[in-house]
Design an enzyme around this catalytic site. Structure first.
Site, PDB file in Angstrom:
ATOM      1  N   ASP A 222       0.547  -1.442  -0.031  1.00  0.00           N
ATOM      2  CA  ASP A 222       0.113   0.051   0.004  1.00  0.00           C
ATOM      3  C   ASP A 222       0.644   1.104   0.022  1.00  0.00           C
ATOM      4  O   ASP A 222       2.219   0.864   0.631  1.00  0.00           O
ATOM      5  CB  ASP A 222      -0.734  -0.244   1.256  1.00  0.00           C
ATOM      6  CG  ASP A 222      -1.843   1.173   1.969  1.00  0.00           C
ATOM      7  OD1 ASP A 222      -2.485   1.240   0.391  1.00  0.00           O
ATOM      8  OD2 ASP A 222      -1.645   2.578   2.469  1.00  0.00           O
ATOM      9  N   GLU A 298       1.284  -0.917  -5.128  1.00  0.00           N
ATOM     10  CA  GLU A 298       0.236   0.395  -5.747  1.00  0.00           C
ATOM     11  C   GLU A 298       0.367   2.162  -5.245  1.00  0.00           C
ATOM     12  O   GLU A 298       1.715   2.019  -3.866  1.00  0.00           O
ATOM     13  CB  GLU A 298      -1.387   0.452  -4.566  1.00  0.00           C
ATOM     14  CG  GLU A 298      -2.521   1.393  -4.493  1.00  0.00           C
ATOM     15  CD  GLU A 298      -2.901   2.155  -2.959  1.00  0.00           C
ATOM     16  OE1 GLU A 298      -3.855   1.810  -2.857  1.00  0.00           O
ATOM     17  OE2 GLU A 298      -1.761   2.579  -1.762  1.00  0.00           O
TER      18      GLU A 298
END
Length: 579
Positions: A222, A298
């Site tokens: 993330d 990401e």
């Protein structure tokens, strides 16, 4: 088999089109937002046992793997992206024993489990942060702390710089105990870890090793661009970031877009950290055996940076650096040429030996059917499943689920809550995070409770998985056929030849020499068009409709004359040459 010819088409080579033999080649990945997927214990919140219960459903569709949004212990300020303990399951989601059952069931049905790894920050309730606040010698520098600066006019202490949080307002928060500011690039209860401290780097590697040992097949990592900030050793103070000077696009000084994030994002050390994590998972596989472990990353960043996450030519990086270029730059007003441009750009920019990937939706964006139009639901899924490389689907997109209206009173998403009743909805991620629509029973079969943590969609009685499984034709039936089709040789290993015929129509072929010739036609526009497909491909006098959108005039299995193919409005179609 007729020879494959191309007339005035861009032919993209086989590089990166999925010719390997690993489990993830041409993979289909399904993102589960656990809080909203399936509630097994009747508290109105999804959980791990609910995921376990539905793994066979995912396998029946044909997914390769599923990645779970965070399941770790958290106060749920940012619904799991504020982690208090990276080694513990969040109690609302279950126990470690529940997780181990999930892994066992996934292995039984033949589906891989990928976890969401959130390395940039923790919760302020983390034991690490508590010890850092108390200046524990082992944790004192685990986070980014600073005394701030004195305002020469007022004499008062103020934040070290003008850095702005993703969730609005200053990215610096004063702590009364330590009497310093700490950095948080997201919610103020999500303090940023200090990756210039080797102890932090080592601890986060230990987190990865822990879950690999538990049997996960990889990680989706993330918010990577935020890992490093500019090195304070180069400055006496953290420097202010320059303003964007675009008051029309971003008039509010409290908004993240008000400054250019040259000191807080995309620092060169960030790529090195990703390469280190790739080395770690590769070494784990070499030491303990089994299938290779997968990294997804990401990064909402520049196109060039996204490509760099693959590796630097010497070191390998992410197997799947999420292709947000496509997600961020294509919308319901995009022309056919825009789609083709972004497809070609990604594939032609990849290094050798890697795979393309396509991400059209996730938990941070409005749903695909709402962004592109419900009428294009099947067309977009056809595009996703017939391009080369990896396909990533957010839970519910296979059903054509749409955004759910969430009132200001029901809103729980931090970036929305940091605004006001007039502007919250545009910033809110809640509309795409509502409970999965399983059936027409109470609260869509998501829970046995009398409430859900977010409201369910009003249309769930007519739009749900059970109804679509029973229907002879539905979004889900089309999706399942596409997933099966994707396993054919020409889709796994075939070249892509693509072009835009006009502003509305995209055509492309997928074929490996000696295998079937498939042709895909996508009409983004609102009017039908007749196309002579034989001008572009050697389809002969007959072609078979493999699958097509619900609103198509054709049906699966129909034999048609490709010289007078009718591309209906908003319809996608896959055809195959008839021998």
């Amino acid at each position: 088999m007729r020879p494959h010819t191309v007339v005035a088409l861009v032919v993209i080579s086989l590089i990166g089109l999925g010719q390997g033999s690993e489990w993830y080649d041409s993979g289909n990945y399904y993102q589960i937002y656990p809080r909203s997927f399936r509630d097994s214990d009747g508290d109105g919140i999804g959980d791990l046992n609910g995921v376990t219960e539905k793994l066979q459903y995912l396998k029946d569709i044909g997914f390769t793997a599923t990645w779970l949004s965070p399941i770790f212990k958290s106060p749920m300020v940012d619904f799991g992206y504020d982690i208090a303990d990276f080694y513990t399951i969040h109690p609302e989601y279950g126990t470690m024993e529940d997780f181990e059952r999930l892994i066992a069931k996934a292995k039984e049905v033949g589906i891989k489990i990928i976890l969401d790894f959130v390395p940039n920050h923790t919760s302020d309730q983390s034991e690490w942060f508590t010890k850092s606040v108390d200046s524990d010698p082992d944790y004192k520098d685990f986070y980014i702390w600073h005394d701030g600066k004195i305002n020469e006019e007022t004499g008062e202490r103020e934040p070290p710089s003008n850095w702005i949080s993703e969730f609005r307002y200053s990215a610096w928060q004063w702590n009364d105990v330590r009497e310093q500011y700490y950095l948080h690039q997201f919610e103020y209860r999500q303090p940023d870890l200090n990756y210039r401290n080797p102890a932090v780097v080592n601890e986060m590697k230990n987190v990865i090793r822990f879950w690999l040992a538990k049997g996960v097949s990889g990680f989706r990592i993330d918010a990577i661009p935020y890992l490093f900030e500019v090195d304070l050793d180069r400055y006496n103070q953290y420097p202010d970031e320059p303003l964007t000077n675009d008051t029309e696009a971003c008039p509010d000084p409290d908004d993240h877009c008000y400054t250019q994030h040259i000191y807080t994002q995309d620092q060169p050390e960030t790529l090195d950290m990703v390469y280190q994590w790739r080395t770690l998972v590769d070494e784990f596989q070499e030491e303990y055996g089994g299938d290779k472990r997968l990294l997804m990353t990401e990064a909402y960043t520049s196109f060039d940076n996204m490509i760099k996450y693959y590796g630097d030519g010497v070191r390998n990086g992410s197997h799947i650096p999420f292709n947000f270029d496509f997600l961020s730059n294509i919308n319901n007003a995009s022309k056919a040429g825009d789609y083709v441009e972004h497809i070609e750009k990604w594939i032609n920019s990849m290094p050798e030996g890697v795979y393309a990937n396509w991400v059209l939706g996730n938990h941070d964006n409005k749903r695909v059917a709402s962004r592109f139009g419900v009428q294009r639901t099947d067309l977009i899924n056809i595009l996703l499943q017939t391009l080369p490389g990896h396909a990533v689907t957010y839970n519910g997109e296979e059903l054509g689920m749409t955004d759910v209206w969430i009132s200001w009173e029901d809103t729980v998403d931090p970036p929305a809550c940091n605004t006001d009743p007039d502007s919250y909805y545009d910033r809110s991620r809640d509309p795409a995070r509502t409970p999965y629509q399983w059936d027409a029973s109470s609260l869509t079969g998501f829970t046995s409770a009398d409430h859900t943590w977010l409201p369910v969609a009003e249309d769930y009685k007519t739009n749900n998985a059970l109804q679509q499984l029973r229907a002879p034709r539905s979004h889900l039936q089309i999706f399942k056929k596409l997933v099966r089709l994707r396993k054919e040789t020409s889709f796994r290993q075939g070249a892509l030849s693509i072009q835009a015929l006009d502003d509305d129509v995209i055509i492309y072929s997928r074929q490996k020499e000696g295998s079937d010739l498939y042709v895909v036609v996508l009409n983004l526009g609102d009017s039908s068009k007749t196309i002579d497909l034989t001008k572009y491909y050697s389809l002969g006098s007959e072609a078979e409709i493999i699958t097509t959108s619900l609103n198509s005039q054709y049906i699966d299995g129909e034999i048609i004359n490709p010289s007078s193919f009718i591309a209906n409005a908003y319809v996608g179609t896959v055809l195959v040459a008839v021998n």
